[in-house]
Write an enzyme that holds these catalytic residues in place. Structure first.
Site, PDB file in Angstrom:
ATOM      1  N   SER A  11      -2.707  23.015 -33.534  1.00  0.00           N
ATOM      2  CA  SER A  11      -1.756  23.711 -34.400  1.00  0.00           C
ATOM      3  C   SER A  11      -0.702  24.405 -33.542  1.00  0.00           C
ATOM      4  CB  SER A  11      -2.486  24.762 -35.249  1.00  0.00           C
ATOM      5  OG  SER A  11      -1.547  25.582 -35.901  1.00  0.00           O
ATOM      6  N   HIS A  36      -0.276  19.681 -35.938  1.00  0.00           N
ATOM      7  CA  HIS A  36      -0.214  20.476 -37.176  1.00  0.00           C
ATOM      8  C   HIS A  36       0.866  21.546 -37.030  1.00  0.00           C
ATOM      9  CE1 HIS A  36      -2.126  22.192 -40.818  1.00  0.00           C
ATOM     10  NE2 HIS A  36      -1.934  23.376 -40.272  1.00  0.00           N
ATOM     11  N   ASP A  38       2.664  24.769 -38.792  1.00  0.00           N
ATOM     12  CA  ASP A  38       2.469  25.780 -39.842  1.00  0.00           C
ATOM     13  C   ASP A  38       3.781  26.461 -40.205  1.00  0.00           C
ATOM     14  OD1 ASP A  38      -0.553  26.415 -38.219  1.00  0.00           O
ATOM     15  OD2 ASP A  38      -0.368  25.780 -40.296  1.00  0.00           O
ATOM     16  N   MET A  40       5.708  29.105 -42.433  1.00  0.00           N
ATOM     17  CA  MET A  40       5.381  30.328 -43.179  1.00  0.00           C
ATOM     18  C   MET A  40       6.669  31.057 -43.571  1.00  0.00           C
ATOM     19  SD  MET A  40       2.337  31.755 -40.767  1.00  0.00           S
ATOM     20  CE  MET A  40       0.952  30.721 -40.331  1.00  0.00           C
ATOM     21  N   HIS A  69       2.269  21.829 -42.714  1.00  0.00           N
ATOM     22  CA  HIS A  69       1.521  22.664 -43.673  1.00  0.00           C
ATOM     23  C   HIS A  69       2.475  23.737 -44.204  1.00  0.00           C
ATOM     24  CE1 HIS A  69      -1.990  25.829 -44.018  1.00  0.00           C
ATOM     25  NE2 HIS A  69      -1.498  25.491 -45.211  1.00  0.00           N
ATOM     26  N   MET A  71       3.167  26.830 -45.989  1.00  0.00           N
ATOM     27  CA  MET A  71       2.635  28.059 -46.557  1.00  0.00           C
ATOM     28  C   MET A  71       3.848  28.852 -47.076  1.00  0.00           C
ATOM     29  SD  MET A  71      -0.223  28.867 -43.675  1.00  0.00           S
ATOM     30  CE  MET A  71       0.576  27.806 -42.473  1.00  0.00           C
ATOM     31  N   MET A 142      -8.580  25.641 -46.547  1.00  0.00           N
ATOM     32  CA  MET A 142      -8.313  26.697 -45.557  1.00  0.00           C
ATOM     33  C   MET A 142      -9.613  27.420 -45.263  1.00  0.00           C
ATOM     34  SD  MET A 142      -5.174  26.678 -44.655  1.00  0.00           S
ATOM     35  CE  MET A 142      -5.183  28.212 -43.759  1.00  0.00           C
ATOM     36  N   ASP A 181      -8.876  24.253 -41.598  1.00  0.00           N
ATOM     37  CA  ASP A 181      -7.779  24.870 -40.859  1.00  0.00           C
ATOM     38  C   ASP A 181      -8.024  26.370 -40.710  1.00  0.00           C
ATOM     39  OD1 ASP A 181      -4.190  25.065 -41.609  1.00  0.00           O
ATOM     40  OD2 ASP A 181      -5.363  25.660 -39.872  1.00  0.00           O
TER      41      ASP A 181
HETATM   42  C1  DX5 Z   1      -3.157  29.759 -40.395  1.00  0.00           C
HETATM   43  C2  DX5 Z   1      -2.739  28.369 -40.012  1.00  0.00           C
HETATM   44  C3  DX5 Z   1      -3.672  27.734 -39.025  1.00  0.00           C
HETATM   45  C4  DX5 Z   1      -3.729  28.426 -37.703  1.00  0.00           C
HETATM   46  C5  DX5 Z   1      -4.934  27.928 -36.935  1.00  0.00           C
HETATM   47  O1  DX5 Z   1      -2.447  30.167 -41.520  1.00  0.00           O
HETATM   48  O2  DX5 Z   1      -2.691  27.549 -41.146  1.00  0.00           O
HETATM   49  O3  DX5 Z   1      -3.273  26.376 -38.791  1.00  0.00           O
HETATM   50  O4  DX5 Z   1      -2.611  28.192 -36.952  1.00  0.00           O
HETATM   51  O5  DX5 Z   1      -5.505  29.026 -36.444  1.00  0.00           O
HETATM   52  P1  DX5 Z   1      -6.653  29.109 -35.335  1.00  0.00           P
HETATM   53  O6  DX5 Z   1      -6.019  29.792 -34.185  1.00  0.00           O
HETATM   54  O7  DX5 Z   1      -7.733  29.890 -36.001  1.00  0.00           O
HETATM   55  O8  DX5 Z   1      -7.068  27.695 -35.013  1.00  0.00           O
HETATM   56 ZN    ZN Z   2      -2.202  25.317 -40.980  1.00  0.00          ZN
END
Ligand code: DX5
Ligand code: ZN
Length: 225
Positions: A11, A36, A38, A40, A69, A71, A142, A181
């Site tokens: 990620s 991946h 993320d 946000m 992803h 969010m 999640m 995740d």
């Molecule tokens: C959290 C993200 C995850 C995060 C993974 O909202 O969706 O993908 O980056 O976190 P850790 O560091 O726990 O692997």
């Molecule tokens: Zn994620």
């Protein structure tokens, strides 16, 4: 690639953003096939990360499969920009606000030739995904509250849901991937695998250690077989 293939997905949230191209290369050289990303918005989750331009930047650096992803609220409003930026899977949260609908958004993603997924917050029951399971390539369960890396794995709250999703999928001849995740390490990944996961998003556990070849090898071994 079908839902019996196990993959570790680094990620990008956990990478060193001061050297994105080197970090993307580090992940690819360590054997990652999917990356991946993320996204946000500071509204759907209490954090702000990056937008389509980061996807575009990463697209220029690698031919890894980009698993985006979202969010964010109003993912339908932004979908086209992520498609244009080079995403190859786009996962949207059932809990988000939409201008149109989850179904319309999934259709739009697939119409552009991408894979699509639905994500569930730890507190959202599997039943919330039922209206969409025929139309997805991936269900993201999640295993932390979305918004931050480095949080602890929420086993009690999420593993029964993951197993229920796996059982429903297999009982109905569906084929979607099951992705987990958040808080995925060598000691938690096998638990998720036992409950049906085949895609394992790893931020801290993959990018964190200095030797990513070793961390990716250990994570892959933890879910092998
Ligand atoms: C959290 C993200 C995850 C995060 C993974 O909202 O969706 O993908 O980056 O976190 P850790 O560091 O726990 O692997
Ligand atoms: Zn994620």
């Amino acid at each position: 690639m079908n839902h019996t293939t196990n993959l570790i997905l680094p990620s990008l949230l956990a990478a060193d953003w001061s050297k994105i191209d080197a970090e993307v290369k580090r992940a690819s050289d360590a054997g990652a096939k999917w990356l991946h990303l993320d996204v946000m918005d500071g509204a759907f989750v209490d954090n702000i990360s990056f937008g389509p331009q980061m996807v575009e930047t990463v697209r220029k650096c690698t031919d890894m499969f980009l698993d985006v992803h979202l969010m964010i609220h109003r993912p339908d409003h932004y979908t086209d920009r992520f498609i244009k930026a080079g995403a190859q899977n786009i996962t949207i949260h059932v809990e988000a606000n939409y201008d149109t609908s989850v179904t319309e958004t999934l259709k739009r993603i697939r119409a552009a030739g991408l894979q699509c997924g639905i994500a569930l917050h730890p507190s959202t029951p599997f039943e919330a995904a039922l209206p969409f399971v025929q139309d997805i390539d991936l269900l993201l369960v999640m295993t932390v509250v979305p918004g931050f890396g480095g949080q602890p794995f929420m086993e009690q709250e999420t593993m029964p849901k993951l197993a229920a999703a796996r059982d429903y999928r297999d009982a109905h001849g569906l084929k979607f991937h099951l992705e987990v995740d958040g808080g995925i390490y060598t000691h938690t990944a096998p638990i998720a695998k036992q409950n049906g996961a085949n895609l394992f998003v790893c931020g801290t556990s993959s990018f964190g250690p200095p030797d990513m070849q070793q961390s990716m090898r250990e994570l892959a071994a933890a879910v092998a077989g």
